[in-house]
Scaffold this active site. Sequence first.
Site, PDB file in Angstrom:
ATOM      1  N   ASP A  31       0.816  -1.205   0.000  1.00  0.00           N
ATOM      2  CA  ASP A  31       0.000   0.000   0.000  1.00  0.00           C
ATOM      3  C   ASP A  31       0.856   1.265   0.000  1.00  0.00           C
ATOM      4  O   ASP A  31       0.476   2.280  -0.593  1.00  0.00           O
ATOM      5  CB  ASP A  31      -0.931   0.001   1.212  1.00  0.00           C
ATOM      6  CG  ASP A  31      -2.051  -1.015   1.069  1.00  0.00           C
ATOM      7  OD1 ASP A  31      -2.326  -1.437  -0.071  1.00  0.00           O
ATOM      8  OD2 ASP A  31      -2.661  -1.382   2.091  1.00  0.00           O
ATOM      9  N   GLY A  32       2.012   1.215   0.654  1.00  0.00           N
ATOM     10  CA  GLY A  32       2.904   2.369   0.648  1.00  0.00           C
ATOM     11  C   GLY A  32       3.383   2.718  -0.749  1.00  0.00           C
ATOM     12  O   GLY A  32       3.496   3.896  -1.104  1.00  0.00           O
ATOM     13  N   ASP A  49      -1.699  15.356  21.368  1.00  0.00           N
ATOM     14  CA  ASP A  49      -0.561  15.133  20.473  1.00  0.00           C
ATOM     15  C   ASP A  49      -0.854  15.586  19.051  1.00  0.00           C
ATOM     16  O   ASP A  49       0.046  16.002  18.321  1.00  0.00           O
ATOM     17  CB  ASP A  49      -0.174  13.656  20.470  1.00  0.00           C
ATOM     18  CG  ASP A  49       0.609  13.262  21.711  1.00  0.00           C
ATOM     19  OD1 ASP A  49       0.845  14.139  22.568  1.00  0.00           O
ATOM     20  OD2 ASP A  49       0.981  12.083  21.831  1.00  0.00           O
ATOM     21  N   THR A 101      -9.134   2.514   7.395  1.00  0.00           N
ATOM     22  CA  THR A 101      -8.550   1.229   7.789  1.00  0.00           C
ATOM     23  C   THR A 101      -7.054   1.334   8.064  1.00  0.00           C
ATOM     24  O   THR A 101      -6.428   0.341   8.432  1.00  0.00           O
ATOM     25  CB  THR A 101      -8.767   0.179   6.685  1.00  0.00           C
ATOM     26  OG1 THR A 101      -8.116   0.623   5.485  1.00  0.00           O
ATOM     27  CG2 THR A 101     -10.247  -0.040   6.408  1.00  0.00           C
ATOM     28  N   ALA A 102      -6.483   2.514   7.880  1.00  0.00           N
ATOM     29  CA  ALA A 102      -5.037   2.681   8.032  1.00  0.00           C
ATOM     30  C   ALA A 102      -4.712   3.259   9.416  1.00  0.00           C
ATOM     31  O   ALA A 102      -5.134   2.723  10.430  1.00  0.00           O
ATOM     32  CB  ALA A 102      -4.511   3.560   6.896  1.00  0.00           C
ATOM     33  N   ASN A 136      -5.859   5.733  10.999  1.00  0.00           N
ATOM     34  CA  ASN A 136      -7.082   6.037  11.733  1.00  0.00           C
ATOM     35  C   ASN A 136      -7.541   4.875  12.601  1.00  0.00           C
ATOM     36  O   ASN A 136      -7.910   5.048  13.762  1.00  0.00           O
ATOM     37  CB  ASN A 136      -8.179   6.426  10.734  1.00  0.00           C
ATOM     38  CG  ASN A 136      -9.555   6.465  11.361  1.00  0.00           C
ATOM     39  OD1 ASN A 136      -9.908   7.409  12.055  1.00  0.00           O
ATOM     40  ND2 ASN A 136     -10.344   5.423  11.113  1.00  0.00           N
ATOM     41  N   ALA A 173      -4.058  11.026  21.141  1.00  0.00           N
ATOM     42  CA  ALA A 173      -3.707  11.259  22.555  1.00  0.00           C
ATOM     43  C   ALA A 173      -4.182  12.624  23.039  1.00  0.00           C
ATOM     44  O   ALA A 173      -3.385  13.483  23.436  1.00  0.00           O
ATOM     45  CB  ALA A 173      -2.199  11.103  22.757  1.00  0.00           C
ATOM     46  N   GLN A 189       1.858   9.232   3.270  1.00  0.00           N
ATOM     47  CA  GLN A 189       3.170   8.840   3.793  1.00  0.00           C
ATOM     48  C   GLN A 189       4.199   9.964   3.725  1.00  0.00           C
ATOM     49  O   GLN A 189       5.349   9.780   4.138  1.00  0.00           O
ATOM     50  CB  GLN A 189       3.684   7.605   3.036  1.00  0.00           C
ATOM     51  CG  GLN A 189       4.418   7.886   1.745  1.00  0.00           C
ATOM     52  CD  GLN A 189       3.525   8.286   0.576  1.00  0.00           C
ATOM     53  OE1 GLN A 189       2.378   8.683   0.736  1.00  0.00           O
ATOM     54  NE2 GLN A 189       4.072   8.188  -0.618  1.00  0.00           N
TER      55      GLN A 189
END
Length: 270
Positions: free
Chosen positions: A49-50, A154, A165-166, A168, A189, A227
């Site tokens: 996927d990257g 954060d 689905t990543a 998140n 956070a 990314q």
Amino acid sequence: MNFGKKVWLIGNSSEKSKKTLNKLSKILKAEHFVFDDINPEIVISVGGDGTLLRAMHMYEYQLDRVRFLGVHTGHLGFYTDFTDEDLFEVVEALYDENPAQAIHYPLIRVQVSFTDGYQIVRHVLNEATIRRASKTMVGDVRISDYLFERFRGDGLSISTPTGSTAYNKSIGGAVVHPRVKAMQVAEIASLNNVVYRTLGSPMIVAEKDTITVCPAPEDDYSLTFDQLTFEYKNIKSIEFSLDGTTISFANCAHTPFWERVSKSFIGEVE
């Protein structure tokens, strides 16, 4: 003989991906496909996927005329329909592929405005995040014109349905089907106590709404577009919206969304 469909291949640096890309290139050349890295009709991603995300951003400004197809050579390929053992099936699928039947996934438009008036605009397939390098991030969050909250924590992640689905998902967000035209805001956070409060849960924001984050004036913000990571200062605001821009996938061996989710995260159900 092939009718001259223009393709380009993009792979990652693993040995398996290099071998797969080389083998697929030879097959496509033998079948008289045209290799064109400037104006391809189909970009074939070989890796995971990257690699697909990298390919998408390489052609970010040609998304209205480029379709993507993924061949995965690793363990998880959410956006990929073929494996490295399916290369002849890839060629057959490319012959049969019809642009009118492409699968479209929505992208989020991200507009970053700076205090000097300069702006940048990017689109993301998975998510965009904002955070500070080492200290608590403080920022006002607006939903359309309404001041929703003053966030402390954060950072924040804003994702597409496919991106749900990543990253998140890893921070407690919900998985959302791509047919749901919406954005999701997930906190990273967050700081919640008797003094400071945030919603403390993910939000699904409707298609016509915008999300605007106005961070406090600090000089160490980190923004990610999928990314890609960038460091910025003097940010005035970041606006997230669904402007109708989509990524198109060649409808060759398309796997339904919930089947992808099940295979990626659950595996065989006994």
